[in-house]
Write a protein that holds these residues in place. Structure first.
Motif, short mmCIF file in Angstrom:
data_model
loop_
_atom_site.label_atom_id
_atom_site.label_comp_id
_atom_site.label_asym_id
_atom_site.label_seq_id
_atom_site.Cartn_x
_atom_site.Cartn_y
_atom_site.Cartn_z
N GLU A 1 67.60 -31.74 -78.88
CA GLU A 1 68.88 -32.41 -78.67
C GLU A 1 69.58 -32.68 -80.00
O GLU A 1 70.80 -32.56 -80.11
N ASP B 1 61.58 -32.55 -77.53
CA ASP B 1 62.80 -32.85 -76.76
C ASP B 1 63.88 -33.44 -77.67
O ASP B 1 65.06 -33.04 -77.62
N SER C 1 62.58 -37.84 -83.39
CA SER C 1 61.68 -36.71 -83.21
C SER C 1 60.51 -36.80 -84.17
O SER C 1 59.34 -36.63 -83.78
N LYS D 1 55.56 -33.54 -77.01
CA LYS D 1 56.63 -33.20 -76.09
C LYS D 1 57.89 -34.00 -76.39
O LYS D 1 59.01 -33.46 -76.44
#
Length: 866
Positions: free
Chosen positions: A448, A444, A430, A440
């Motif tokens: 997670e 995501d 990330s 984006k």
């Protein structure tokens, strides 16, 4: 031929003076540079004859390894320095201990020291880190730091560039570029040779090494066609066993310890006597080295590949498994010998050692070498190696490669079924995606990671995941979500006793509070900074500094931002966090842009253009805005590039400033439709996210383009201008120290005197586009005598003093001392000393009084800086 040094009297005189001054406690940096063979080492060695009686000289050498060994030149000092430093260098895993011991070693007042570090163009990152530390402190030590390097091997992105820039700004620094020998000097050296001096000069162009090799090989009276021929001719005159020994030694790109010579060369030192007599080697009871690196490289390059591989294999056999040998040396010879087993065995540990020492480029190179045979490793070990490699790529600014490698690591971690390692890997991915401009993807992976770690049972890793999400929310102006997750992360971090995560979380919370106008934000940010500094978490401290400074700049609190920047840059340089350092340079660019110090803004912002998108975007914005305001070509293209990056990042803190800059450029060009097109959508987004500061600036440009916008209550100068309160805005801009904006607001006055004052300021700033618009408006209003645009030579600043230097010059004219100027500008006294020195130099003045007189003669405006 004797080893007499010709045409180096000036350089030796500078070095001798520096050594004498060091004996009195005034240390300095000496940069000795030139092409290969120009005589850098000879000059450094000649300093011995000029040392004070109580002085000493120490030599360390950077080697041409495929992946340089960490702290290589400083490890060469072991045995020549005190026990404390020797132990710290031999351990090599405690950076602070090495720095402390080195400083103590050089602070020996009874033994002033000349420390020579040779060939720093080959230095590893950890060595450059130590040298930066010394450069900042050398003026207060009884020592001279001599750095030799080949300036013709430095491209724009070479790691040494930053150190040289820092050294050039040191309090006491000497630059000694070495030139080739003249034809007269070459004729003098050739006098005892059967060779014609003019022919020797023609072949060598006066390069001292080439001259010595040609003369040494010229026993037949024939000048060799090339320098390679000259070197190899000397070697071929040796007995075969001596040639074999030279070839064996030549594959080792460093001085060889006695034990290694004895192991590799039959007969040991005795077998090297003829080579030493021929001037090819320097032999001591404990070490052997080639007299010149070019000799070694010439011999190696002439070897058949099969012979070279075999010689490397022999060196590897002696180094592998021997205690105290740097693993980087083992890996170098393993790679050159093509020994994949040795690379797999020693490579990961060599990479880890380099990373621990802060040598991240070297660590990445080691991991890349190891992963060339990734099929050798089981899945769990391979995933770990991939992630370590990705992290090193991220740390050296290789963003796309970091993402690519970490994606593979995460794919492997998914197959292993361990939620802790998977969650940690997703959190890293990330971060890498965001740094690479993929918001984006970053969100995501962050979501997670949190989901996985909430079931993973590791509070510390979960705190990291929460804080990572908090940061992404903060950057997207989702303050409530950021504060919620940040406070949850901080609570977990306090329980786990993890200062790094605590500082990270508090920074996110504090910045979100700041953007909401919460008065408690500064207390939160101060705690975040204090926690990081007390725990030695320099990376997190740098990040907090960046956030604080960015917020201060958004509010045009320039002096406060300047004060914070000084401390932040020192920390980022010392801790070698180059990503944050680039961010801080761009912050400096924003600050100088606000002050209309165009040249300083450009110099600072340029250092961020080659960085990752979050840094490159504002850097390009600063550069584009400078060009637009000065009427220089290329501004629109720079802003277009900044806009493309901002759209990819998809954060208002990126799109807002670029949209405002593009709107300003369009308005100056008279294109009101483009002003509305570029500012309108982003203004709507700023209103939606309640970012009133950006909304005020964008709204101002929309009003200038004839649009109606809702009232803005931010109280910023742009909000005042948006509401038509130009005089209050001008006063606010003046208090903030923003001369361009002050003039722009004053130009909106219907009063002729205000417009004339604005025009005078714009002309002095070289802000031609806005000055042209003001002249046109004055003519439309019927002003009888509109001043003509001044010629460049008659502008009020003919010597190109920066805005900051003009400020300092005006305060000198007011009779202020350096300490008083420092207090006014909220900077350090040392910074003021540098500004004063630059002012005197540009004015060609020896004293402050002369500077003021010279400025008056040139017509430089010394009036108050309103």
């Amino acid at each position: 031929m004797g080893r007499r040094i010709l045409e180096r009297d000036h350089e030796l005189g500078v070095l001798a003076t520096a050594a004498q001054e060091a004996a009195g406690g005034a240390g300095s940096v000496v940069l000795v540079f030139g092409e290969a063979g120009i005589g850098k080492s000879s000059v450094a060695e000649a300093v011995r004859a000029h040392l004070p009686a109580e002085g000493r000289i120490l030599f360390g050498y950077c080697d041409d390894l495929a992946t340089p060994g960490t702290l290589g030149p400083f490890r060469d000092l072991v045995g020549s320095v005190g026990t404390e430093l020797s132990r710290a260098l031999q351990a090599g895993d405690n950076r602070e201990q090495v720095l402390s011991a080195l400083r103590a070693e050089l602070d020996w007042r009874a033994r002033p020291t000349v420390l020579v570090v040779e060939d720093v163009h080959w230095a590893d990152a950890a060595t450059l880190d130590v040298l930066r530390y010394l450069v900042r402190r050398i003026a207060g030590l009884p020592a001279v730091l001599v750095l030799t390097y080949r300036d013709d091997e430095l491209d724009r992105d070479h790691p040494l560039r930053q150190l040289l820039g820092q050294a050039s700004g040191a309090e006491r620094v000497h630059h000694l570029p070495l030139k080739r020998l003249s034809a007269q000097a070459v004729r003098h050296l050739s006098a005892g040779s059967p060779l014609d001096g003019e022919d020797v000069f023609s072949v060598t162009s006066g390069n001292p090494f080439f001259v010595s090799e040609v003369l040494a090989s010229g026993g037949t009276g024939q000048v060799p066609y090339t320098i390679v021929d000259a070197v190899l001719a000397r070697v071929r005159h040796l007995p075969e066993d001596a040639q074999d020994a030279l070839e064996q030694l030549a594959v080792v790109p460093s001085a060889l310890d006695r034990w290694l010579v004895d192991a590799l060369v039959p007969g040991g030192l005795t077998a090297l006597a003829r080579a030493e007599e021929r001037g090819l080697l320097v032999v001591s009871p404990v070490r052997v080295a080639f007299r010149h690196e070019l000799t070694r490289r010439t011999i190696v390059d002439a070897l058949p590949a099969a012979r070279r591989v075999e010689l490397h294999r022999r060196v590897l056999a002696e180094l592998a498994g021997r205690e105290g040998v740097a693993l980087s040396r083992v890996v170098h010879h393993a790679a050159q010998a093509g020994d994949q087993d040795a690379i797999a065995t020693y490579g990961p540990a060599a990479a880890s050692d380099a990373a621990d020492a802060g040598a991240h480029r070297e660590a990445a190179a080691h991991y890349e070498l190891v992963l060339a045979q990734e099929e050798r490793f089981p899945p769990a070990e391979l995933a770990d190696l991939l992630q370590r490699y990705a992290i090193e790529c991220y740390r050296i600014g290789s963003g796309p490669r970091a993402v690519e490698v970490q994606e593979r690591a995460v794919a492997l971690l998914r197959s292993l079924g361990d939620p802790r390692t998977l969650g940690a890997g997703l959190r890293w991915l990330s971060r890498m995606r965001w740094w690479n401009g993929d918001r984006k993807g970053a969100e995501d992976e962050a979501a997670e990671a949190t989901e996985v770690l909430e079931a993973g049972g590791d509070p510390r890793l979960l705190a990291l995941a929460y804080s990572n999400q908090s940061q992404l929310h903060m950057l997207a102006e989702r303050s409530a979500e950021s504060i919620d997750l940040g406070e949850r992360a901080a609570a977990l971090a306090r329980t786990a006793g993890d200062s790094a995560v605590l500082s990270h979380a508090l920074t996110n919370v504090g910045l979100s509070q700041f953007r909401r106008g919460d008065p408690g934000s500064e207390e939160t940010l101060d705690e975040a900074l204090r926690v990081a500094l007390e725990a030695g978490e320099s990376e997190h401290a740098c990040r907090t500094y960046v956030g604080i400074i960015w917020g201060l700049l958004d509010q045009f609190r320039l002096d406060e931002a300047d004060h914070r920047l000084t401390a932040a840059v020192d920390l980022a340089e010392e801790s070698e966090h180059f990503g944050f350092l680039a961010y801080l340079f761009v912050s400096r660019g924003r600050l100088e842009l606000a002050r209309a110090s165009w040249e300083e803004a450009v110099r600072a912002a340029e250092q961020g253009v080659g960085s990752q998108p979050p840094v490159a975007c504002p850097a390009l914005t600063v550069l584009g805005r400078v060009r637009v305001r000065r009427g220089l070509p290329g501004g629109d293209e720079l802003l277009r590039r900044a806009w493309d990056l901002a759209v990819g990042i998809n954060e208002l803190q990126r799109t807002g400033p670029v949209a405002a800059a593009r709107a300003e450029a369009a308005w100056l060009a008279g294109d009101l439709a483009t002003v509305r097109a570029v500012a309108g959508p982003v203004h709507d987004e700023a209103l939606r996210l309640d970012h009133r500061t950006l909304a005020a600036e964008l709204g101002y440009w929309l009003v200038k383009a004839g649009e109606s916008v809702p009232p803005n209550t931010s109280g910023t100068p742009y909000a005042l201008q948006q509401a038509g309160r130009w005089r209050e805005a001008a006063e606010a801009w003046g208090r903030a120290g923003c001369p361009y904006e002050h003039a722009a607001a004053l130009a909106e006055s219907p009063d002729e005197a205000d417009q004339l004052a604005a025009l005078g300021r714009l002309d002095r700033l070289g802000a031609e586009p806005l000055a042209r618009i003001v002249r046109s408006r004055m003519r439309e209003l019927g002003v009888a005598r509109v001043p003509r645009r001044p010629l460049a030579a008659t502008l009020a600043n003919p010597l190109g003093l920066t805005q900051r230097q003009l400020q300092v010059l005006r305060m000198i004219g007011d009779g202020l001392t350096n300490a008083e100027i420092a207090g006014r500008l909220v900077v350090s006294a040392r910074t003021v000393e540098n500004h004063v020195a630059a002012v005197l130099k540009k004015l060609g003045a020896r004293t402050r009084r002369e500077a003021v007189t010279r400025a008056a003669e040139l017509g430089i405006d010394l009036g108050p800086d309103r």
